[in-house]
Design a protein around this motif. Structure first.
Motif, PDB file in Angstrom:
ATOM      1  N   LEU A 154      -9.460  -3.315  -2.803  1.00 58.99           N
ATOM      2  CA  LEU A 154      -9.431  -2.203  -1.851  1.00 58.99           C
ATOM      3  C   LEU A 154      -9.309  -0.840  -2.546  1.00 58.99           C
ATOM      4  O   LEU A 154     -10.043   0.103  -2.207  1.00 58.99           O
ATOM      5  CB  LEU A 154      -8.291  -2.383  -0.854  1.00 58.99           C
ATOM      6  CG  LEU A 154      -8.624  -3.049   0.478  1.00 58.99           C
ATOM      7  CD1 LEU A 154      -7.358  -3.258   1.292  1.00 58.99           C
ATOM      8  CD2 LEU A 154      -9.616  -2.208   1.275  1.00 58.99           C
ATOM      9  N   VAL A 165      -7.290   4.180   1.106  1.00 52.22           N
ATOM     10  CA  VAL A 165      -7.400   2.801   1.577  1.00 52.22           C
ATOM     11  C   VAL A 165      -7.428   2.703   3.101  1.00 52.22           C
ATOM     12  O   VAL A 165      -8.238   1.951   3.660  1.00 52.22           O
ATOM     13  CB  VAL A 165      -6.265   1.933   0.977  1.00 52.22           C
ATOM     14  CG1 VAL A 165      -6.171   0.582   1.683  1.00 52.22           C
ATOM     15  CG2 VAL A 165      -6.510   1.725  -0.524  1.00 52.22           C
ATOM     16  N   ARG A 169     -10.367   0.805   5.532  1.00 54.97           N
ATOM     17  CA  ARG A 169     -10.090  -0.135   6.621  1.00 54.97           C
ATOM     18  C   ARG A 169     -10.690   0.371   7.933  1.00 54.97           C
ATOM     19  O   ARG A 169     -11.285  -0.403   8.700  1.00 54.97           O
ATOM     20  CB  ARG A 169      -8.580  -0.330   6.756  1.00 54.97           C
ATOM     21  CG  ARG A 169      -8.192  -1.373   7.809  1.00 54.97           C
ATOM     22  CD  ARG A 169      -6.707  -1.695   7.764  1.00 54.97           C
ATOM     23  NE  ARG A 169      -5.883  -0.512   8.036  1.00 54.97           N
ATOM     24  CZ  ARG A 169      -5.072   0.052   7.147  1.00 54.97           C
ATOM     25  NH1 ARG A 169      -4.973  -0.426   5.923  1.00 54.97           N
ATOM     26  NH2 ARG A 169      -4.358   1.116   7.477  1.00 54.97           N
ATOM     27  N   VAL A 236     -11.860  -7.190  -0.127  1.00 57.92           N
ATOM     28  CA  VAL A 236     -11.094  -6.197   0.634  1.00 57.92           C
ATOM     29  C   VAL A 236     -10.149  -6.829   1.637  1.00 57.92           C
ATOM     30  O   VAL A 236      -9.283  -6.146   2.185  1.00 57.92           O
ATOM     31  CB  VAL A 236     -12.042  -5.230   1.378  1.00 57.92           C
ATOM     32  CG1 VAL A 236     -12.844  -4.405   0.379  1.00 57.92           C
ATOM     33  CG2 VAL A 236     -12.975  -5.982   2.325  1.00 57.92           C
TER      34      VAL A 236
END
Length: 265
Positions: A154, A165, A169, A236
């Protein structure tokens, strides 16, 4: 689009752009042509206009196997080419401003932090609740994949994209993916939907074992490992969703053409 014979009962549609391809068409990703042909061929087969045992999309090609008369099928494909091209180019011309506006909106959201991300999710939930019935029905057709976003790569993805990060997401959970094709391993879906400029390099040295359910990125694609295997994609997150079951019909949970949404598990 070129049509190539493969053996006695198969044809390969090569969607690679030719040197003399018109400019309006040359700028369209090959994956868009593959998906358009896949959808058209499946539709034609269901209507009885096409006899084919297998229709198999890949990154730049579509394979038609089990054809009783490949020569006659090639003539059909030639007649259908203009309709497939028009289905892609017309939205490309008329919706360019809408897509650019959507991209600018998504780019702005990508730089939001966790609090903004939570608000965005709440707004999306409210929109879904109040959406017209036809929109809710369309959303219901998506396969929802619960993902725990704790992958070791990630931070590397965030660095490549120039964001943090939480923004990675958010980008993944706000993208509506589509399975372009399956490959590498049984049931492994290659998911399109990310902008081309976010393409990522594979690891220089592949991992000897990637756990089943790993959600990963490489090139322009997202993917989910259906079983444990070696792999060089950037990890991820992970999901408990079973993607391949030989006892199921069909065995692959995410087949070509399936639309997919990731949500935070």
């Amino acid at each position: 689009m070129r049509i190539r014979p493969v053996g006695a009962h198969a044809l390969l549609l090569d969607c690679t752009a030719l040197t003399d391809t018109p400019e309006a068409v040359a700028d369209i990703p090959e994956a868009a042509f593959v998906e358009a042909w896949r959808a058209e061929l499946w539709r034609r087969r269901e209507r009885g206009d096409l006899i084919a045992v297998e229709i198999v999309p890949a990154a730049r090609t579509v394979l038609l196997d089990g054809l009783p008369d490949p020569t006659a099928t090639a003539e059909q494909l030639t007649r259908w080419t203009s309709a497939v091209t028009a289905a892609i180019t017309r939205p490309n011309q008329t919706d360019a401003k809408a897509r650019n506006d959507a991209k600018a909106h998504n780019d702005a959201q990508d730089h939001a932090h966790a609090e903004a991300e939570a608000k965005a999710h709440a707004a999306a939930d409210a929109h879904a609740h109040n959406a017209p019935a036809e929109d809710r029905a369309d959303d219901a057709a998506d396969v929802v994949v619960p993902v725990t976003f704790d992958g070791p790569d990630l931070p590397a993805v965030a660095e490549h994209w120039g964001v943090d990060v939480p923004a990675v997401r958010h980008r993944l959970t706000s993208t509506r993916f589509r399975v372009a094709f399956c490959g590498f391993a049984p049931g492994f879906p290659y998911l399109t939907g990310l902008p081309a400029e976010l393409a990522l390099p594979r690891l220089a040295t592949p991992r000897p074992r990637v756990p089943a359910g790993s959600v990963a990125l490489a090139g322009p694609y997202a993917g989910i490992y259906p079983g444990a295997s070696p792999g060089g994609w950037l990890l991820v997150g992970r999901t408990d969703l079973v993607l391949f079951d030989v006892a199921a019909d069909p065995p692959a949970r995410l087949g070509p053409g399936t639309t997919v949404r990731m949500v935070v598990a």
